[in-house]
Every structure is written in C-alpha cells, then in structure tokens.
Design a protein around this motif. Structure first.
Motif, PDB file in Angstrom:
ATOM      1  N   ASP A 184       0.830  -1.216   0.000  1.00  0.00           N
ATOM      2  CA  ASP A 184       0.000   0.000   0.000  1.00  0.00           C
ATOM      3  C   ASP A 184       0.856   1.253   0.000  1.00  0.00           C
ATOM      4  O   ASP A 184       0.518   2.250  -0.667  1.00  0.00           O
ATOM      5  CB  ASP A 184      -0.929   0.004   1.221  1.00  0.00           C
ATOM      6  CG  ASP A 184      -2.023  -1.051   1.123  1.00  0.00           C
ATOM      7  OD1 ASP A 184      -2.234  -1.596   0.021  1.00  0.00           O
ATOM      8  OD2 ASP A 184      -2.652  -1.349   2.155  1.00  0.00           O
ATOM      9  N   GLN A 185       1.960   1.224   0.725  1.00  0.00           N
ATOM     10  CA  GLN A 185       2.843   2.393   0.777  1.00  0.00           C
ATOM     11  C   GLN A 185       3.456   2.674  -0.589  1.00  0.00           C
ATOM     12  O   GLN A 185       3.482   3.815  -1.054  1.00  0.00           O
ATOM     13  CB  GLN A 185       3.946   2.167   1.812  1.00  0.00           C
ATOM     14  CG  GLN A 185       4.859   3.364   2.008  1.00  0.00           C
ATOM     15  CD  GLN A 185       5.967   3.074   2.995  1.00  0.00           C
ATOM     16  OE1 GLN A 185       6.901   2.327   2.691  1.00  0.00           O
ATOM     17  NE2 GLN A 185       5.879   3.650   4.178  1.00  0.00           N
ATOM     18  N   GLN A 186       3.940   1.633  -1.252  1.00  0.00           N
ATOM     19  CA  GLN A 186       4.546   1.824  -2.567  1.00  0.00           C
ATOM     20  C   GLN A 186       3.511   2.179  -3.631  1.00  0.00           C
ATOM     21  O   GLN A 186       3.773   2.981  -4.530  1.00  0.00           O
ATOM     22  CB  GLN A 186       5.321   0.560  -2.972  1.00  0.00           C
ATOM     23  CG  GLN A 186       6.529   0.280  -2.114  1.00  0.00           C
ATOM     24  CD  GLN A 186       7.484   1.463  -2.070  1.00  0.00           C
ATOM     25  OE1 GLN A 186       7.856   1.999  -3.122  1.00  0.00           O
ATOM     26  NE2 GLN A 186       7.892   1.870  -0.882  1.00  0.00           N
ATOM     27  N   ALA A 187       2.326   1.592  -3.529  1.00  0.00           N
ATOM     28  CA  ALA A 187       1.257   1.915  -4.478  1.00  0.00           C
ATOM     29  C   ALA A 187       0.828   3.370  -4.336  1.00  0.00           C
ATOM     30  O   ALA A 187       0.560   4.058  -5.338  1.00  0.00           O
ATOM     31  CB  ALA A 187       0.068   0.988  -4.258  1.00  0.00           C
ATOM     32  N   ALA A 188       0.768   3.858  -3.099  1.00  0.00           N
ATOM     33  CA  ALA A 188       0.409   5.260  -2.871  1.00  0.00           C
ATOM     34  C   ALA A 188       1.481   6.189  -3.433  1.00  0.00           C
ATOM     35  O   ALA A 188       1.169   7.232  -4.026  1.00  0.00           O
ATOM     36  CB  ALA A 188       0.216   5.518  -1.384  1.00  0.00           C
ATOM     37  N   ALA A 189       2.751   5.807  -3.276  1.00  0.00           N
ATOM     38  CA  ALA A 189       3.840   6.627  -3.821  1.00  0.00           C
ATOM     39  C   ALA A 189       3.772   6.662  -5.343  1.00  0.00           C
ATOM     40  O   ALA A 189       3.966   7.716  -5.957  1.00  0.00           O
ATOM     41  CB  ALA A 189       5.188   6.071  -3.357  1.00  0.00           C
ATOM     42  N   LEU A 190       3.480   5.520  -5.967  1.00  0.00           N
ATOM     43  CA  LEU A 190       3.354   5.471  -7.415  1.00  0.00           C
ATOM     44  C   LEU A 190       2.163   6.308  -7.886  1.00  0.00           C
ATOM     45  O   LEU A 190       2.253   7.015  -8.903  1.00  0.00           O
ATOM     46  CB  LEU A 190       3.198   4.028  -7.878  1.00  0.00           C
ATOM     47  CG  LEU A 190       2.970   3.822  -9.378  1.00  0.00           C
ATOM     48  CD1 LEU A 190       4.093   4.441 -10.196  1.00  0.00           C
ATOM     49  CD2 LEU A 190       2.834   2.333  -9.691  1.00  0.00           C
TER      50      LEU A 190
ATOM     51  N   ARG B 290       9.665  -5.101  -7.554  1.00  0.00           N
ATOM     52  CA  ARG B 290       9.485  -6.420  -6.950  1.00  0.00           C
ATOM     53  C   ARG B 290       8.241  -6.439  -6.073  1.00  0.00           C
ATOM     54  O   ARG B 290       7.466  -7.397  -6.090  1.00  0.00           O
ATOM     55  CB  ARG B 290      10.723  -6.789  -6.128  1.00  0.00           C
ATOM     56  CG  ARG B 290      10.564  -8.037  -5.290  1.00  0.00           C
ATOM     57  CD  ARG B 290      11.880  -8.502  -4.699  1.00  0.00           C
ATOM     58  NE  ARG B 290      12.321  -9.713  -5.364  1.00  0.00           N
ATOM     59  CZ  ARG B 290      13.524 -10.247  -5.245  1.00  0.00           C
ATOM     60  NH1 ARG B 290      14.428  -9.631  -4.529  1.00  0.00           N
ATOM     61  NH2 ARG B 290      13.828 -11.354  -5.849  1.00  0.00           N
ATOM     62  N   VAL B 291       8.033  -5.402  -5.307  1.00  0.00           N
ATOM     63  CA  VAL B 291       6.861  -5.337  -4.425  1.00  0.00           C
ATOM     64  C   VAL B 291       5.571  -5.191  -5.228  1.00  0.00           C
ATOM     65  O   VAL B 291       4.594  -5.903  -5.003  1.00  0.00           O
ATOM     66  CB  VAL B 291       7.000  -4.171  -3.423  1.00  0.00           C
ATOM     67  CG1 VAL B 291       5.689  -3.946  -2.672  1.00  0.00           C
ATOM     68  CG2 VAL B 291       8.132  -4.436  -2.441  1.00  0.00           C
ATOM     69  N   LEU B 292       5.566  -4.262  -6.169  1.00  0.00           N
ATOM     70  CA  LEU B 292       4.334  -3.917  -6.876  1.00  0.00           C
ATOM     71  C   LEU B 292       3.975  -4.884  -7.993  1.00  0.00           C
ATOM     72  O   LEU B 292       2.792  -5.082  -8.285  1.00  0.00           O
ATOM     73  CB  LEU B 292       4.449  -2.512  -7.458  1.00  0.00           C
ATOM     74  CG  LEU B 292       4.476  -1.369  -6.451  1.00  0.00           C
ATOM     75  CD1 LEU B 292       4.796  -0.058  -7.149  1.00  0.00           C
ATOM     76  CD2 LEU B 292       3.145  -1.262  -5.716  1.00  0.00           C
ATOM     77  N   PHE B 293       4.996  -5.501  -8.613  1.00  0.00           N
ATOM     78  CA  PHE B 293       4.711  -6.290  -9.795  1.00  0.00           C
ATOM     79  C   PHE B 293       5.321  -7.689  -9.766  1.00  0.00           C
ATOM     80  O   PHE B 293       4.602  -8.680  -9.792  1.00  0.00           O
ATOM     81  CB  PHE B 293       5.178  -5.543 -11.043  1.00  0.00           C
ATOM     82  CG  PHE B 293       4.529  -4.201 -11.196  1.00  0.00           C
ATOM     83  CD1 PHE B 293       3.206  -4.092 -11.586  1.00  0.00           C
ATOM     84  CD2 PHE B 293       5.226  -3.031 -10.912  1.00  0.00           C
ATOM     85  CE1 PHE B 293       2.593  -2.854 -11.711  1.00  0.00           C
ATOM     86  CE2 PHE B 293       4.628  -1.788 -11.051  1.00  0.00           C
ATOM     87  CZ  PHE B 293       3.305  -1.707 -11.444  1.00  0.00           C
TER      88      PHE B 293
ATOM     89  N   LEU C 213      -0.242  -9.972  -2.128  1.00  0.00           N
ATOM     90  CA  LEU C 213       0.109  -8.988  -3.143  1.00  0.00           C
ATOM     91  C   LEU C 213      -0.797  -9.107  -4.368  1.00  0.00           C
ATOM     92  O   LEU C 213      -1.164  -8.105  -4.973  1.00  0.00           O
ATOM     93  CB  LEU C 213       1.571  -9.166  -3.558  1.00  0.00           C
ATOM     94  CG  LEU C 213       2.615  -8.878  -2.486  1.00  0.00           C
ATOM     95  CD1 LEU C 213       4.012  -9.054  -3.047  1.00  0.00           C
ATOM     96  CD2 LEU C 213       2.457  -7.472  -1.925  1.00  0.00           C
ATOM     97  N   ALA C 214      -1.142 -10.344  -4.721  1.00  0.00           N
ATOM     98  CA  ALA C 214      -2.003 -10.535  -5.893  1.00  0.00           C
ATOM     99  C   ALA C 214      -3.362  -9.878  -5.681  1.00  0.00           C
ATOM    100  O   ALA C 214      -3.927  -9.265  -6.599  1.00  0.00           O
ATOM    101  CB  ALA C 214      -2.170 -12.025  -6.177  1.00  0.00           C
ATOM    102  N   ALA C 215      -3.912  -9.999  -4.475  1.00  0.00           N
ATOM    103  CA  ALA C 215      -5.206  -9.374  -4.177  1.00  0.00           C
ATOM    104  C   ALA C 215      -5.097  -7.861  -4.250  1.00  0.00           C
ATOM    105  O   ALA C 215      -5.984  -7.181  -4.780  1.00  0.00           O
ATOM    106  CB  ALA C 215      -5.689  -9.810  -2.799  1.00  0.00           C
ATOM    107  N   ARG C 216      -4.000  -7.310  -3.732  1.00  0.00           N
ATOM    108  CA  ARG C 216      -3.788  -5.872  -3.793  1.00  0.00           C
ATOM    109  C   ARG C 216      -3.663  -5.411  -5.248  1.00  0.00           C
ATOM    110  O   ARG C 216      -4.180  -4.382  -5.643  1.00  0.00           O
ATOM    111  CB  ARG C 216      -2.510  -5.486  -3.035  1.00  0.00           C
ATOM    112  CG  ARG C 216      -2.647  -5.451  -1.499  1.00  0.00           C
ATOM    113  CD  ARG C 216      -3.651  -4.391  -1.085  1.00  0.00           C
ATOM    114  NE  ARG C 216      -3.544  -3.973   0.281  1.00  0.00           N
ATOM    115  CZ  ARG C 216      -4.048  -4.604   1.339  1.00  0.00           C
ATOM    116  NH1 ARG C 216      -4.682  -5.744   1.178  1.00  0.00           N
ATOM    117  NH2 ARG C 216      -3.940  -4.100   2.550  1.00  0.00           N
TER     118      ARG C 216
ATOM    119  N   ALA D 196      -5.910  -2.773  -7.417  1.00  0.00           N
ATOM    120  CA  ALA D 196      -5.311  -1.607  -8.078  1.00  0.00           C
ATOM    121  C   ALA D 196      -5.675  -1.577  -9.553  1.00  0.00           C
ATOM    122  O   ALA D 196      -5.975  -0.507 -10.113  1.00  0.00           O
ATOM    123  CB  ALA D 196      -3.790  -1.641  -7.905  1.00  0.00           C
ATOM    124  N   GLN D 197      -5.658  -2.733 -10.199  1.00  0.00           N
ATOM    125  CA  GLN D 197      -6.025  -2.804 -11.609  1.00  0.00           C
ATOM    126  C   GLN D 197      -7.481  -2.397 -11.822  1.00  0.00           C
ATOM    127  O   GLN D 197      -7.807  -1.683 -12.770  1.00  0.00           O
ATOM    128  CB  GLN D 197      -5.802  -4.212 -12.147  1.00  0.00           C
ATOM    129  CG  GLN D 197      -4.353  -4.562 -12.396  1.00  0.00           C
ATOM    130  CD  GLN D 197      -4.210  -5.945 -12.983  1.00  0.00           C
ATOM    131  OE1 GLN D 197      -3.999  -6.918 -12.267  1.00  0.00           O
ATOM    132  NE2 GLN D 197      -4.329  -6.052 -14.282  1.00  0.00           N
TER     133      GLN D 197
END
Length: 214
Positions: free
Chosen positions: A76-82, A120-123, A132-135, A139-140
């Motif tokens: 969630d932290q990295q997704a928010a930064a992206l 690595r974390v996001l993809f 991670l797959a659920a997250r 996101a998708q």
C-alpha cells in the motif's frame, strides 16, 4: 535482545506516546520493504523484520497480526507513492492525450527504475503471493474504473479498451521490472505510447460508428 530493549528505551525518550506506535509501525514497514525488495518473500519473517528495524518482536504484534498484514502495508505504501508520481505526471502533461499517455507510461517505468525494489513489491513478486495478488487486482480494477470514467461512459468499446490497456500496462511494468525489455526507457515508452494511441483511435472510431447507427 537486551541491547535492543536498551536502545528502544533510549530511542523513545521524549517522544509522545501517541506518536511512538506510528513511528514503530513506519520503521517495521521500511524494514520489510528492504528485506522483501532485496531478498524476496522468504526473507520476510517476524524476527528478521524486527532485527532489521532494531525493534523488539512485541512491537511487531503491536502493529501487525502477521507478516501478511505487514506485506500488505508495504504494498500500500509503494502503491500510494506510485499514484502520487502518476498524478503529478498527468497534471504537468496537461490535457493533450498523447502527452498524458507518454508522461504516465514514462513516469511509471521510471519509478520502478529508480528503485528496483519497488518493482518487486508492486509487480514481480505479486504473481506468486496471494496478499500482493489481491492488492494488485484491486489496483487494476481502480485504474480500469478511472479510465472508463475518463472516457464516454460504460459503453462496451470503452470498457473493453480500458480492460485491455490496464492489463497491458500491468504486464509492461512487470516485464520492465524483470529487466526483460532492455535498458532503453525512451524506446520502450515510444513503442508503448504508439500502441496505446492506436488503441485509443480504434476505440474512438468504434464509438462513432455505434453512435451513427440508427
């Protein structure tokens, strides 16, 4: 462990109680990002994270039920930064569709290049980890809904185009994160933009045809 307790007692001297938990949580998330991003899921254990963060294990359970919950926080932290990077890129690009597409694709891939652990974390690791797959699926879906909203509503051509673009962008990011597209960012962006614009043009034409029918 005694040294950890001593260091912790010194570290929190003068820090209000209300802030201590939040700061410890952030330390654990940063430690997990380093471990997972550099060594993968096998490195992410409670003891390893606490050792990396220099915190007693009781502080882990003060914030997280297990490593899965911690991993979700890292994602969630990295997704928010992206998301912040992407929002700024689109705002600076202005209203032109080609400029927005180029800025969005370029800055997403550059975000990964600047720190490969993010990819690595996001993809990359998301494909084999259910947390991670659920997250990533969520996101998708959010990206697809946003693209549909930016289009002309939920017409079938728009939904199909948004679905295909979302899937393609996710795969593009995965392949870039895995290093399978080479090192030439500009070349990758140029090809991706050309294909994206071609899809957009086809969708627009299809909508026009559908609307012209009696």
């Amino acid at each position: 462990m005694a040294s950890v307790r001593t260091a912790a007692s010194t570290r929190w001297a003068g820090v209000p109680v209300s802030r201590r938990k939040d700061e410890r949580r952030e330390m654990l998330v940063r430690a997990a990002f380093r471990l997972f991003g550099e060594q993968g899921e096998a490195a992410l254990t409670v003891r390893a994270v606490c050792r990396e963060a220099e915190l007693h294990t009781r502080y882990f359970y003060e914030n997280f039920a297990d490593t899965g919950e911690l991993l979700a926080a890292v994602y969630d932290q990295q997704a928010a930064a992206l998301a912040d990077v992407l929002a700024r890129a689109l705002e600076e690009a202005g209203p032109d569709p080609e400029a927005r597409t180029r800025a969005g694709i370029r800055d997403v891939l550059r975000f990964i290049s600047d720190d490969p652990r993010r990819g690595r974390v996001l993809f990359a690791e998301a494909r084999g980890n259910e947390v991670l797959a659920a997250r990533r699926r969520a996101a998708q879906t959010g990206l697809m809904d946003g693209l549909i909203a930016m289009g002309r509503g939920p017409e079938l051509p728009v939904v199909i185009a948004a679905t295909m673009f979302t899937g393609a962008m996710t795969e593009l990011a995965q392949q870039w994160a895995d290093g399978r597209l080479g090192q030439d960012l500009d070349a990758v962006v140029d090809h991706a933009v050309a294909l994206s614009l071609a899809m957009h043009a086809t969708t627009t034409e299809r909508l026009a045809d559908d609307q012209s029918r009696p």
